[in-house]
Enzyme design. Structure first.
Site, mmCIF file in Angstrom:
data_model
loop_
_atom_site.group_PDB
_atom_site.id
_atom_site.type_symbol
_atom_site.label_atom_id
_atom_site.label_comp_id
_atom_site.label_asym_id
_atom_site.label_seq_id
_atom_site.Cartn_x
_atom_site.Cartn_y
_atom_site.Cartn_z
ATOM 1 N N SER A 1 0.834 -1.199 0.000
ATOM 2 C CA SER A 1 0.000 0.000 0.000
ATOM 3 C C SER A 1 0.872 1.254 0.000
ATOM 4 O O SER A 1 1.603 1.529 0.955
ATOM 5 C CB SER A 1 -0.920 0.004 1.227
ATOM 6 O OG SER A 1 -1.553 1.257 1.311
ATOM 7 N N HIS B 1 -1.138 -1.302 -4.293
ATOM 8 C CA HIS B 1 -2.402 -0.879 -3.699
ATOM 9 C C HIS B 1 -2.403 0.646 -3.511
ATOM 10 O O HIS B 1 -1.483 1.212 -2.921
ATOM 11 C CB HIS B 1 -2.542 -1.581 -2.343
ATOM 12 C CG HIS B 1 -3.834 -1.356 -1.637
ATOM 13 N ND1 HIS B 1 -4.958 -2.128 -1.853
ATOM 14 C CD2 HIS B 1 -4.177 -0.461 -0.680
ATOM 15 C CE1 HIS B 1 -5.935 -1.717 -1.061
ATOM 16 N NE2 HIS B 1 -5.497 -0.695 -0.343
ATOM 17 N N ASP C 1 -4.683 3.949 -2.177
ATOM 18 C CA ASP C 1 -5.800 4.315 -1.315
ATOM 19 C C ASP C 1 -6.282 5.729 -1.618
ATOM 20 O O ASP C 1 -5.568 6.691 -1.344
ATOM 21 C CB ASP C 1 -5.356 4.282 0.154
ATOM 22 C CG ASP C 1 -5.077 2.866 0.620
ATOM 23 O OD1 ASP C 1 -6.019 2.069 0.658
ATOM 24 O OD2 ASP C 1 -3.907 2.573 0.934
ATOM 25 N N MET D 1 -8.885 8.613 -0.684
ATOM 26 C CA MET D 1 -9.779 9.006 0.433
ATOM 27 C C MET D 1 -10.329 10.406 0.187
ATOM 28 O O MET D 1 -9.652 11.229 -0.419
ATOM 29 C CB MET D 1 -8.981 9.039 1.746
ATOM 30 C CG MET D 1 -8.293 7.752 2.085
ATOM 31 S SD MET D 1 -7.356 7.963 3.608
ATOM 32 C CE MET D 1 -6.418 6.440 3.610
ATOM 33 N N HIS E 1 -8.198 1.268 -4.169
ATOM 34 C CA HIS E 1 -9.161 1.152 -3.061
ATOM 35 C C HIS E 1 -9.787 2.525 -2.817
ATOM 36 O O HIS E 1 -9.115 3.425 -2.315
ATOM 37 C CB HIS E 1 -8.372 0.657 -1.829
ATOM 38 C CG HIS E 1 -9.163 0.609 -0.564
ATOM 39 N ND1 HIS E 1 -8.557 0.444 0.664
ATOM 40 C CD2 HIS E 1 -10.492 0.681 -0.316
ATOM 41 C CE1 HIS E 1 -9.485 0.426 1.614
ATOM 42 N NE2 HIS E 1 -10.659 0.577 1.048
ATOM 43 N N MET F 1 -12.014 4.950 -0.851
ATOM 44 C CA MET F 1 -12.706 5.220 0.419
ATOM 45 C C MET F 1 -13.374 6.574 0.252
ATOM 46 O O MET F 1 -12.999 7.578 0.864
ATOM 47 C CB MET F 1 -11.680 5.247 1.567
ATOM 48 C CG MET F 1 -11.233 3.857 1.986
ATOM 49 S SD MET F 1 -9.661 3.897 2.867
ATOM 50 C CE MET F 1 -8.532 3.797 1.487
ATOM 51 N N MET G 1 -11.616 -5.051 5.511
ATOM 52 C CA MET G 1 -10.799 -4.097 6.270
ATOM 53 C C MET G 1 -10.518 -4.701 7.647
ATOM 54 O O MET G 1 -11.452 -5.060 8.372
ATOM 55 C CB MET G 1 -11.531 -2.757 6.446
ATOM 56 C CG MET G 1 -11.669 -1.921 5.195
ATOM 57 S SD MET G 1 -10.162 -1.668 4.256
ATOM 58 C CE MET G 1 -9.096 -0.887 5.461
ATOM 59 N N ASP H 1 -6.848 -5.917 4.309
ATOM 60 C CA ASP H 1 -6.176 -4.620 4.313
ATOM 61 C C ASP H 1 -6.166 -4.011 5.715
ATOM 62 O O ASP H 1 -7.235 -3.722 6.272
ATOM 63 C CB ASP H 1 -6.920 -3.689 3.333
ATOM 64 C CG ASP H 1 -6.268 -2.326 3.171
ATOM 65 O OD1 ASP H 1 -5.174 -2.109 3.722
ATOM 66 O OD2 ASP H 1 -6.870 -1.477 2.477
ATOM 67 N N GLY H 2 -4.968 -3.825 6.270
ATOM 68 C CA GLY H 2 -4.815 -3.139 7.553
ATOM 69 C C GLY H 2 -4.103 -3.987 8.589
ATOM 70 O O GLY H 2 -4.555 -5.095 8.911
ATOM 71 N N GLY H 3 -2.981 -3.489 9.076
ATOM 72 C CA GLY H 3 -2.265 -4.192 10.141
ATOM 73 C C GLY H 3 -1.662 -5.517 9.722
ATOM 74 O O GLY H 3 -1.439 -6.400 10.562
HETATM 75 C C1 DX5 Z 1 -6.165 2.202 5.356
HETATM 76 C C2 DX5 Z 1 -5.723 1.767 3.992
HETATM 77 C C3 DX5 Z 1 -4.647 0.767 3.985
HETATM 78 C C4 DX5 Z 1 -3.368 1.201 4.682
HETATM 79 C C5 DX5 Z 1 -2.835 -0.025 5.341
HETATM 80 O O1 DX5 Z 1 -7.406 2.771 5.319
HETATM 81 O O2 DX5 Z 1 -6.807 1.211 3.271
HETATM 82 O O3 DX5 Z 1 -4.370 0.277 2.685
HETATM 83 O O4 DX5 Z 1 -2.404 1.756 3.839
HETATM 84 O O5 DX5 Z 1 -1.735 0.330 6.096
HETATM 85 P P1 DX5 Z 1 -1.046 -0.664 7.119
HETATM 86 O O6 DX5 Z 1 -0.610 -1.883 6.352
HETATM 87 O O7 DX5 Z 1 0.085 0.155 7.664
HETATM 88 O O8 DX5 Z 1 -2.089 -1.017 8.160
HETATM 89 ZN ZN ZN Z 2 -6.395 0.217 1.338
#
Ligand code: DX5
Ligand code: ZN
Length: 228
Positions: A8, A33, A35, A37, A66, A68, A137, A175-177
């Site tokens: 990402s 990836h 993002d 927003m 992605h 958002m 997510m 996606d996330g953590g």
């Molecule tokens: C958060 C994004 C993710 C983000 C993940 O809303 O959609 O793609 O970059 O970041 P990490 O891998 O650091 O949790």
């Molecule tokens: Zn994302």
């Protein structure tokens, strides 16, 4: 079993974006990836089409975008023009999700649907055969570097069952953590695509971090061979 890795870009060094993309091009990453927003659907603003267009010119990996944002359907054609491979929209932003999926396909892209942590996978029962990917997510969307939400493991298992039972070909992306501790458990639960931002881009050796995530697919393939 193989696992796809989609780094990402949100956690990249934006002053060195060209170099970051070169690193991705040289890496074992499968996709990139991105993002987008809007500060409305999520409490943060990232980047938009000028960045997508610039990245698409130099990145040789398929773009996994992605959204958002509210009204992602307004931007389907503009996204297709960047050459994006995958356009993922949030379930929570689309009243007419079936129509949006059809329009993404008609524009020549693969269609993904994303669920917030609090949205159950059961809402996808009647659309699962129409989508190419479901993104779960595992943090509340909007920021990189957040803590993985444990319930995601059970969600992946439930989604895997739904996909198998329905005969859908949808991939499961998380996606996330995603990092060295959560990734193996996600792969074991049935995840096909790992998105990872801070774990890759903040690593001392991002190429090695990507390699480590890719290797998870191989190690599970081997351990499955041994047991069968
Ligand atoms: C958060 C994004 C993710 C983000 C993940 O809303 O959609 O793609 O970059 O970041 P990490 O891998 O650091 O949790
Ligand atoms: Zn994302």
């Amino acid at each position: 079993m193989s696992v796809l890795v989609s780094p990402s870009l949100l956690s990249a060094n934006f002053l060195e974006l060209g170099r970051e993309i070169e690193m991705i091009n040289r890496s074992e990453a499968d996709w990139l990836h991105l993002d987008v927003m809007d500060g409305v659907f999520v409490p943060n603003i990232s980047f938009g089409f000028p960045v997508l267009e610039a990245v698409s010119k130099v990145c040789n990996k398929p773009l996994d975008v992605h959204f958002m944002i509210v009204h992602p359907e307004f931007y389907i054609h503009q996204t297709a023009r960047t050459g994006a491979m995958m356009m993922s929209v949030h379930y929570e932003t689309c009243i007419h999700l079936h129509r949006v999926i059809q329009e993404i396909h008609a524009a020549g892209m693969k269609a993904g649907v994303t669920l917030n942590p609090s949205t159950p996978v059961s809402v996808l029962e009647d659309i699962i055969r129409d989508v190419d990917m479901v993104m779960l997510m595992s943090v509340n969307p909007g920021f990189g570097g957040q803590k993985f939400i444990e319930n995601t493991i059970r969600k992946v298992q439930r989604l895997r069952r739904m996909i198998t039972e329905s005969g859908s070909n949808a991939l499961i992306e998380v996606d996330g953590g995603v990092q060295q501790e959560t990734a193996p458990r996600l792969v074991q639960a049935g995840t096909d695509v790992l998105v990872s931002g801070s774990y890759i881009f903040k690593a001392a050796d991002p190429l090695a971090a990507i390699h480590g995530l890719k290797a998870l697919g191989n190690s599970f393939a081997q351990s499955n061979c041994k047991t069968t």
